[in-house]
Design an enzyme around this catalytic site. Sequence first.
Site, PDB file in Angstrom:
ATOM      1  N   MET A   1       0.844  -1.168   0.000  1.00  0.00           N
ATOM      2  CA  MET A   1       0.000   0.000   0.000  1.00  0.00           C
ATOM      3  C   MET A   1       0.888   1.229   0.000  1.00  0.00           C
ATOM      4  O   MET A   1       1.832   1.320   0.768  1.00  0.00           O
ATOM      5  CB  MET A   1      -0.892  -0.019   1.233  1.00  0.00           C
ATOM      6  CG  MET A   1      -1.770   1.200   1.335  1.00  0.00           C
ATOM      7  SD  MET A   1      -2.854   1.199   2.777  1.00  0.00           S
ATOM      8  CE  MET A   1      -3.920  -0.143   2.385  1.00  0.00           C
ATOM      9  N   CYS A   2       0.595   2.174  -0.847  1.00  0.00           N
ATOM     10  CA  CYS A   2       1.355   3.424  -0.920  1.00  0.00           C
ATOM     11  C   CYS A   2       1.194   4.224   0.363  1.00  0.00           C
ATOM     12  O   CYS A   2       0.323   3.956   1.178  1.00  0.00           O
ATOM     13  CB  CYS A   2       0.873   4.260  -2.088  1.00  0.00           C
ATOM     14  SG  CYS A   2       1.085   3.485  -3.698  1.00  0.00           S
ATOM     15  N   GLY A   3       2.035   5.213   0.516  1.00  0.00           N
ATOM     16  CA  GLY A   3       1.925   6.137   1.635  1.00  0.00           C
ATOM     17  C   GLY A   3       1.906   7.561   1.118  1.00  0.00           C
ATOM     18  O   GLY A   3       2.643   7.901   0.192  1.00  0.00           O
TER      19      GLY A   3
END
Length: 109
Positions: free
Chosen positions: A1-3
Amino acid sequence: MCGINGWLSGTGSVRQEEVRRVRDAMAKRGPDAAGEWFSPDGRVGLGHRRLSIIDLSDSGNQPLWSADRRFVIVFNGEIYNYRELKADLEADGEVFQTATDTEVVLALF
């Protein structure tokens, strides 16, 4: 998951080093790329850590600009019907530079 992270300042004093520090603290969330954008007036800063899932090329790195360079986005999520939405936009003449759902969100905006 990106941040993703951001900083909004009413005084025009976004601390770029702080945006970068927070962004880089999320490296495990997005080990594939890091990006940033700071508004010319110094009031907004955006950071992004990328986990490449849909478009594995560098063209999917964020922040991502709209075609007319009016809007910029950092995005974390997934638009499940983005291919259908993209096809509709392409039928209306929209041209895309990436295979990302993020660019579809930006075009819809």
